[in-house]
Design a protein around this motif. Structure first.
Motif, short mmCIF file in Angstrom:
data_model
loop_
_atom_site.label_atom_id
_atom_site.label_comp_id
_atom_site.label_asym_id
_atom_site.label_seq_id
_atom_site.Cartn_x
_atom_site.Cartn_y
_atom_site.Cartn_z
N GLU A 209 0.83 -1.21 0.00
CA GLU A 209 0.00 0.00 0.00
C GLU A 209 0.86 1.26 0.00
O GLU A 209 0.52 2.26 -0.66
N ALA A 212 2.05 1.83 -3.44
CA ALA A 212 0.98 2.37 -4.28
C ALA A 212 0.78 3.86 -4.03
O ALA A 212 0.52 4.64 -4.97
N GLU A 213 0.90 4.28 -2.77
CA GLU A 213 0.79 5.71 -2.44
C GLU A 213 1.91 6.50 -3.11
O GLU A 213 1.69 7.59 -3.64
N ARG A 216 1.31 6.72 -6.89
CA ARG A 216 0.27 7.69 -7.21
C ARG A 216 0.80 9.11 -7.11
O ARG A 216 0.53 9.96 -7.98
N GLU A 221 5.51 4.06 -11.97
CA GLU A 221 5.26 2.72 -11.46
C GLU A 221 6.23 2.39 -10.32
O GLU A 221 7.44 2.48 -10.47
N THR A 223 6.30 -0.73 -7.31
CA THR A 223 5.63 -1.90 -6.76
C THR A 223 6.43 -2.47 -5.59
O THR A 223 7.61 -2.15 -5.41
#
Length: 293
Positions: A209, A212-213, A216, A221, A223
């Motif tokens: 998570e 992902a923050e 964004r 990208e 991961t």
């Protein structure tokens, strides 16, 4: 601990606070690190006397060389202790204890220790500060948000892949700015004496998570790839000496087993406000361009 002086007329609260701080300096051990640098900036911004202790700052400071300690403790009233590289090292507790005792003998009256959550080694170091005789505050901090932008996870983020032996464990990542705010308060206000603060962010995130923050906010990208401890140790061994790879792997096994997957209230208790959220940190870091390289 207040500085007591004779006075012929009442002082304002501002004058009293200045009298409490100004006669002596505050020493920031680890003053070029993530939290130490920020604590130093807070003193400088207010025009308060501060001294930085680090290997790269003259006179040099070295935990393994006690002869480097006395000169830095001269005319110091309060100390912020951030131990490099980690309090989990076996020699840390003895060094912290010896330094804390010398600090008290040198005139230091307040020590604020940056500690870690869920680390037995860190708790042993805390005891050395508690037993020193100085007024103390313990800051048990979660994983720093800034590890992704200033620390060992910066390059993996820039490459787009964070690889750690954390599985799906959640962590309440804390912003180093919050740690510095609490440290500054503890170094300058008596209300925090004898208190242990659990410093975390306002919510739990897994490393997936968090990635992902960051992705964004950075618009790229990023991961997360969970690794076994064996695979992680092997990857570290390709970059660092074997003993460092072993130490880091064992440390992550200890602190990333779920024991710290809960929120602390230290920021709220110390500052009277909510801690900064990871998304706010990610937006600020992304705006700085650090993840665009």
């Amino acid at each position: 601990m207040h500085l007591c002086t004779l006075q012929s007329e009442p002082r304002t609260r501002t004058e009293e606070k200045q009298m409490h701080i100004q006669p002596n300096q505050t020493l920031i051990v680890g003053g070029t690190g993530k939290t130490g640098r920020r604590v130093t900036q807070r003193f400088q911004a207010r025009g308060l006397p501060v001294r930085v202790a680090a290997r790269s700052v003259a006179p040099g400071f070295d935990w393994a060389d006690p002869s480097s300690w006395p000169a830095l403790l001269s005319q110091v009233h309060a100390v912020y202790l951030a131990y490099h590289p980690d309090l989990a090292l076996p020699e840390a507790a003895d060094q912290i204890s010896a330094f804390s005792k010398l600090a008290l003998e040198s005139g230091v009256r307040r020590i604020v220790l940056l500690s870690g959550r869920g680390e037995k080694g860190a708790q042993a170091s805390e005891q050395g500060v508690r037993n020193s005789g100085a007024a103390f505050t313990i800051l048990r901090a979660a994983w720093f948000c800034q590890n992704f932008s200033e620390g060992h996870l910066l390059e993996p983020v820039q490459r787009g892949q964070i690889r750690l032996p954390a599985a799906n464990v959640a962590e309440p990542f804390v912003d180093a700015e919050d740690i510095a705010d609490v440290a500054f308060a503890a170094l300058t206000e008596d209300a925090h004496t004898g208190v242990t603060y659990e410093l975390t962010g306002p919510r739990l995130l897994t490393f997936a998570e968090a990635a992902a923050e960051i992705a964004r906010a950075a618009e790229r990208e990023v991961t997360y790839v969970p690794l076994s401890s064996e695979r992680y140790r092997a990857e570290l061994a390709a970059q660092f000496p074997a003993e460092i790879a072993q130490f880091l792997t064992e440390l992550f096994q200890e602190v990333l087993d779920g024991r710290n997957a809960y929120l602390g209230d230290g920021v709220q208790r110390a500052l009277g406000r909510r801690p900064r959220d990871f998304s706010d940190y990610a937006r600020t870091a992304a705006a700085s361009g650090v993840w665009s390289q």
